[in-house]
Design a protein around this motif. Structure first.
Motif, PDB file in Angstrom:
ATOM      1  N   VAL A 221       7.719  -2.907  67.507  1.00  0.00           N
ATOM      2  CA  VAL A 221       9.373  -2.719  67.721  1.00  0.00           C
ATOM      3  C   VAL A 221       9.551  -2.983  69.284  1.00  0.00           C
ATOM      4  N   PHE A 222       8.747  -1.738  70.001  1.00  0.00           N
ATOM      5  CA  PHE A 222       8.713  -1.939  71.303  1.00  0.00           C
ATOM      6  C   PHE A 222       8.658  -3.080  72.238  1.00  0.00           C
ATOM      7  N   ASP A 223       7.537  -3.898  71.658  1.00  0.00           N
ATOM      8  CA  ASP A 223       7.585  -5.038  72.586  1.00  0.00           C
ATOM      9  C   ASP A 223       8.454  -6.104  72.504  1.00  0.00           C
ATOM     10  N   HIS A 224       9.550  -5.810  71.763  1.00  0.00           N
ATOM     11  CA  HIS A 224      10.708  -6.703  71.667  1.00  0.00           C
ATOM     12  C   HIS A 224      11.821  -6.300  72.655  1.00  0.00           C
ATOM     13  N   PHE A 225      11.732  -5.164  73.201  1.00  0.00           N
ATOM     14  CA  PHE A 225      12.697  -4.792  74.433  1.00  0.00           C
ATOM     15  C   PHE A 225      12.313  -5.467  75.547  1.00  0.00           C
ATOM     16  N   LYS A 226      13.442  -5.953  76.229  1.00  0.00           N
ATOM     17  CA  LYS A 226      13.355  -6.661  77.529  1.00  0.00           C
ATOM     18  C   LYS A 226      13.706  -6.111  78.616  1.00  0.00           C
ATOM     19  N   ALA A 227      14.288  -4.798  78.413  1.00  0.00           N
ATOM     20  CA  ALA A 227      14.783  -3.765  79.740  1.00  0.00           C
ATOM     21  C   ALA A 227      14.509  -2.462  79.315  1.00  0.00           C
ATOM     22  N   GLN A 228      14.944  -1.420  80.159  1.00  0.00           N
ATOM     23  CA  GLN A 228      14.913   0.018  80.002  1.00  0.00           C
ATOM     24  C   GLN A 228      15.885   0.270  78.931  1.00  0.00           C
ATOM     25  N   ARG A 229      15.439   1.357  78.003  1.00  0.00           N
ATOM     26  CA  ARG A 229      16.332   1.631  76.988  1.00  0.00           C
ATOM     27  C   ARG A 229      16.404   3.175  76.991  1.00  0.00           C
ATOM     28  N   GLN A 230      17.433   3.961  76.456  1.00  0.00           N
ATOM     29  CA  GLN A 230      17.503   5.376  76.147  1.00  0.00           C
ATOM     30  C   GLN A 230      16.722   5.696  74.794  1.00  0.00           C
ATOM     31  N   THR A 231      15.570   6.489  74.866  1.00  0.00           N
ATOM     32  CA  THR A 231      15.041   6.681  73.869  1.00  0.00           C
ATOM     33  C   THR A 231      15.119   8.121  73.449  1.00  0.00           C
ATOM     34  N   LEU A 232      15.384   8.215  72.178  1.00  0.00           N
ATOM     35  CA  LEU A 232      15.503   9.708  71.598  1.00  0.00           C
ATOM     36  C   LEU A 232      14.552   9.886  70.187  1.00  0.00           C
ATOM     37  N   LEU A 233      14.081  11.059  70.289  1.00  0.00           N
ATOM     38  CA  LEU A 233      13.265  11.353  69.272  1.00  0.00           C
ATOM     39  C   LEU A 233      13.777  12.738  68.337  1.00  0.00           C
ATOM     40  N   PHE A 234      13.879  12.801  67.121  1.00  0.00           N
ATOM     41  CA  PHE A 234      14.466  13.860  66.434  1.00  0.00           C
ATOM     42  C   PHE A 234      13.545  14.184  65.226  1.00  0.00           C
ATOM     43  N   SER A 235      13.431  15.461  65.049  1.00  0.00           N
ATOM     44  CA  SER A 235      12.486  16.081  63.988  1.00  0.00           C
ATOM     45  C   SER A 235      12.707  17.360  63.860  1.00  0.00           C
ATOM     46  N   ALA A 236      12.544  18.120  62.565  1.00  0.00           N
ATOM     47  CA  ALA A 236      12.343  19.426  62.185  1.00  0.00           C
ATOM     48  C   ALA A 236      10.975  19.991  62.806  1.00  0.00           C
ATOM     49  N   THR A 237       9.979  19.138  62.425  1.00  0.00           N
ATOM     50  CA  THR A 237       8.596  19.543  62.738  1.00  0.00           C
ATOM     51  C   THR A 237       7.963  18.755  63.578  1.00  0.00           C
ATOM     52  N   MET A 238       7.853  19.052  64.970  1.00  0.00           N
ATOM     53  CA  MET A 238       7.400  18.169  65.849  1.00  0.00           C
ATOM     54  C   MET A 238       6.107  18.924  66.619  1.00  0.00           C
ATOM     55  N   PRO A 239       4.823  18.905  66.310  1.00  0.00           N
ATOM     56  CA  PRO A 239       3.738  19.831  66.683  1.00  0.00           C
ATOM     57  C   PRO A 239       3.537  19.221  68.263  1.00  0.00           C
ATOM     58  N   LYS A 240       2.910  20.113  68.886  1.00  0.00           N
ATOM     59  CA  LYS A 240       2.732  19.685  70.533  1.00  0.00           C
ATOM     60  C   LYS A 240       2.134  18.237  70.898  1.00  0.00           C
ATOM     61  N   LYS A 241       1.337  18.162  70.061  1.00  0.00           N
ATOM     62  CA  LYS A 241       0.615  16.745  70.181  1.00  0.00           C
ATOM     63  C   LYS A 241       1.285  15.439  70.155  1.00  0.00           C
ATOM     64  N   ILE A 242       2.290  15.666  69.234  1.00  0.00           N
ATOM     65  CA  ILE A 242       3.292  14.540  69.038  1.00  0.00           C
ATOM     66  C   ILE A 242       4.222  14.678  70.364  1.00  0.00           C
ATOM     67  N   GLN A 243       4.712  15.798  70.723  1.00  0.00           N
ATOM     68  CA  GLN A 243       5.301  15.997  71.953  1.00  0.00           C
ATOM     69  C   GLN A 243       4.817  15.216  73.029  1.00  0.00           C
ATOM     70  N   THR A 244       3.547  15.577  73.456  1.00  0.00           N
ATOM     71  CA  THR A 244       2.716  15.043  74.571  1.00  0.00           C
ATOM     72  C   THR A 244       2.551  13.488  74.465  1.00  0.00           C
ATOM     73  N   PHE A 245       2.367  13.070  73.081  1.00  0.00           N
ATOM     74  CA  PHE A 245       2.154  11.481  73.116  1.00  0.00           C
ATOM     75  C   PHE A 245       3.300  10.792  73.138  1.00  0.00           C
ATOM     76  N   ALA A 246       4.504  11.337  72.508  1.00  0.00           N
ATOM     77  CA  ALA A 246       6.054  10.807  72.871  1.00  0.00           C
ATOM     78  C   ALA A 246       6.431  10.447  74.111  1.00  0.00           C
ATOM     79  N   LYS A 247       6.026  11.639  75.062  1.00  0.00           N
ATOM     80  CA  LYS A 247       6.804  11.745  76.447  1.00  0.00           C
ATOM     81  C   LYS A 247       6.256  10.562  77.119  1.00  0.00           C
ATOM     82  N   SER A 248       4.977   9.477  76.668  1.00  0.00           N
ATOM     83  CA  SER A 248       4.621   8.548  77.519  1.00  0.00           C
ATOM     84  C   SER A 248       5.862   7.324  77.314  1.00  0.00           C
ATOM     85  N   ALA A 249       6.697   7.421  76.177  1.00  0.00           N
ATOM     86  CA  ALA A 249       7.704   6.530  76.122  1.00  0.00           C
ATOM     87  C   ALA A 249       9.067   7.009  76.653  1.00  0.00           C
ATOM     88  N   LEU A 250       8.987   8.005  77.418  1.00  0.00           N
ATOM     89  CA  LEU A 250      10.436   8.558  77.726  1.00  0.00           C
ATOM     90  C   LEU A 250      10.436   8.653  79.542  1.00  0.00           C
TER      91      LEU A 250
END
Length: 609
Positions: free
Chosen positions: A344-373
């Motif tokens: 899905v990310f491959d289809h974006f042509k420009a910068q986008r505002q990216t938001l991630l939401f959850s009740a359970t988000m361990p540190k490893k997911i936060q670290t990995f997700a930061k690469s897209a933000l």
């Protein structure tokens, strides 16, 4: 004849002596004793303790040499020089290495951005500003408000919190709709989350279930779509301007209904332009979805599979998309949908505002997700993975063969509606049939049912026509059921994250609820220890069967202090460390099975693995 032979031998011997006298390379015979001494001397030199001199019986000259220490000697010397590392420090270093290895996966960016080395350094501009009295608050005042609402924030230049919806500058039609729904003041995640998103910042939002996360990303998306429509109306085939991706069809349907509700209010009561939204999920005829795209679509709510399919077939594009929300992001980024999200990310042509939401988000997911933000703001209300404190958690030991009968007793605890969770589809069908036979108004939902059956079950249960919903974890993520009195875990889930999501279906929006869980010897000790620590954290009663378990975490208190991570950094469980994480082991075995399939192919023996 004998005399000739003797003469020949004598001549040969004379020749040999003559040659020996002239041969410069001739070496004198060295006695055995002297040879042994020389070998011993060489051995000692190699050990770094060369002899200062060596004498022989025949008065050989002394040998003086500077001995070079061997690599083994150097290694032992270096070890002596290093400071001693305690056992706790060794474990901390091991865990850090494990987390780093897990974070080394390919970053969550499009192939084009990775190939061209495109990196966005500044957040997107939206033009939104809070009122002057909010803007001019000091950092100390902002921190006091966050402390009062139990909000933890991380990031640069964090926008100030807003204590009411009016300060967020929403149109009157939206403010009136919020009042009509009984929402008079924002929840903690909304107090800080809405200003962050309205400012155009990327965000990771963590808050317990039932805390109003959906409004945090729906309202700013509607405002963005309205702003763009007023600036330049969409034509046929254009859009979407913003997108929300959910892990299940039911959650996508629920989010879509919230979007439609506010969009309709803006058009009918506010007099604003028509904003078109589309539900993009499997189980629905694609032609009806394409009709919306042909007219130009502002907002899309989707599940990864159907979204990927529509983008791959070029039925829709993300050329103008400026806003992306991943709801229940840890589930989406996890092993199941990670590759779909990348596509899905491959289809974006420009910068986008990216938001991630959850009740359970361990540190490893936060670290990995930061690469897209881009310069993300992390807004955390309570510990990631903590249980909702408005839920009374009861744990009961029930033998496997007695579960079905005891289930009827549990249903007597509270009035309906009641949710029953099972681990597998077969149990859902068996319990559903059993309850119907006993005269209970029940419906069932799991991934194996048709979309029509799933929608009927959810709708009739929400409307109060049915008293009990029996479900797998497909109904545990994000679904908002009004006034659920009781959640029963017929089976304990394999991961503590799923338990937190399940019991979060009750006790929503400040109301209280009860969660009853059946446990027995079929559960692994790891999940029971996680449950024990979760109950302890929420100040709930710990049953004797859990209290008597040997708790290895008591020996790891120093490790938790040293590493700054309480429990497992991978799944968020409090009863084990990352080295004993069952989820990590399961995913490793799945990855190995996947590589075997790739190697052997899909046909032949490969299909059997």
């Amino acid at each position: 004849m004998g005399s000739v032979r003797r003469r020949y031998v004598a001549e040969q011997e004379d020749a040999g002596l003559a040659d020996g006298d002239d041969d410069e390379s001739y070496q004198e015979y060295v006695p055995v004793k002297k040879r042994k001494q020389l070998e011993a001397q060489k051995f000692l030199q190699r050990k770094g303790r060369g002899l200062s001199s060596s004498t022989t019986d025949e008065g050989d000259e002394a040998v003086h040499s500077e001995a070079k220490p061997s690599l083994l000697v150097k290694a032992s010397q270096l070890k002596k020089e290093l400071p001693e590392i305690s056992a706790t420090e060794q474990l901390v270093n091991q865990e850090k290495e494990m987390i780093e290895r897990l974070s080394e996966r390919k970053t969550l960016m499009s192939v084009r951005e990775l190939a061209k080395g495109i990196q966005y350094t500044e957040p997107m501009e939206t033009g939104w500003k809070p009122p002057s009295h909010v803007r001019h608050m000091s950092e100390k005042e902002c921190d006091e408000i966050r402390k009062q609402w139990h909000i933890l924030v991380e990031g640069e230049n964090i926008p100030p919190p807003c204590k009411n919806f009016k300060d967020m500058r929403f149109p009157d039609a939206i403010l009136q709709k919020l009042k009509d729904k009984g929402i008079t003041r924002p929840t903690p995640i909304q107090v800080q989350g809405l200003p962050v998103i309205l400012s155009g910042r990327d965000m990771i939002g963590i808050a317990f279930t039932g805390s109003g996360k959906t409004l945090v990303f729906v309202l700013p998306l509607i405002m963005l779509a309205l702003q763009e429509e007023l600036r330049m109306p969409l034509h046929g085939g254009e859009g979407p301007l913003g997108m929300i991706v959910c892990p299940s069809r039911e959650l996508a349907r629920q989010t879509f209904d919230v979007v439609e509700e506010f969009v309709a209010v803006l058009k009918n009561k506010g007099g604003y332009p028509d904003l078109r939204s589309m539900l993009c999920i499997g189980g629905i005829d694609m032609r009806s979805q394409l009709e919306v795209v042909k007219r130009g679509v502002h907002i899309v709510v989707a599940t990864p599979g159907r979204l990927k399919d529509m983008l791959a077939k070029k039925r829709m594009n993300l050329d103008n998309c400026k806003y992306l929300t991943l709801d229940e992001a840890d589930r989406l980024i996890d092993l199941g949908f990670e590759e779909d999200i990348r596509e899905v990310f491959d289809h974006f042509k420009a910068q986008r505002q990216t938001l991630l939401f959850s009740a359970t988000m361990p540190k490893k997911i936060q670290t990995f997700a930061k690469s897209a933000l881009v310069k993300p703001v992390i807004v955390n209300v309570g510990r990631a993975g903590a249980a909702n404190l408005d839920v009374i958690q009861e744990v009961e030991y029930v033998k496997q063969e007695a579960k079905m009968v005891y289930l009827l007793e549990c249903l007597q605890k509270t009035p309906p509606p009641v949710l029953i969770f099972c681990e597998n589809k077969a149990d859902v069908d068996a319990i559903h049939e059993y309850l119907l036979r006993k005269g209970v108004e029940a419906v069932a939902i799991h991934g194996g049912k048709d979309q029509e059956d799933r929608e009927y079950a959810i709708a009739s249960f929400k409307a109060g026509k049915k008293d009990v919903l029996v479900a797998t974890d497909v109904a545990s993520k994000g679904l908002d059921f009004p006034d659920i009195q009781h959640v029963i875990n017929y089976d304990m889930p394999a991961e503590i994250e799923n338990y937190v999501h399940r019991i979060g279906r009750t006790g929503r929006c400040g109301k209280t609820g009860i969660a009853t869980s059946f446990i027995n010897k079929n559960q692994s000790e790891t999940i029971l220890l996680d449950l024990k620590h979760l109950l302890k954290e929420a100040k709930q009663r710990i049953p004797p069967v859990l209290a008597t378990l040997d708790d290895p975490m008591e020996d790891h208190e120093e490790l938790a202090k040293a590493s700054g991570v309480k429990g497992c950094a991978y799944c968020g469980g409090l009863g084990h460390r990352i080295g004993e994480c069952p989820k990590l082991e399961h995913q490793k075995s799945q990855a190995i099975a996947g590589t075997r399939r790739d190697y052997l192919g899909s046909g032949g023996y490969g299909g059997e693995i």
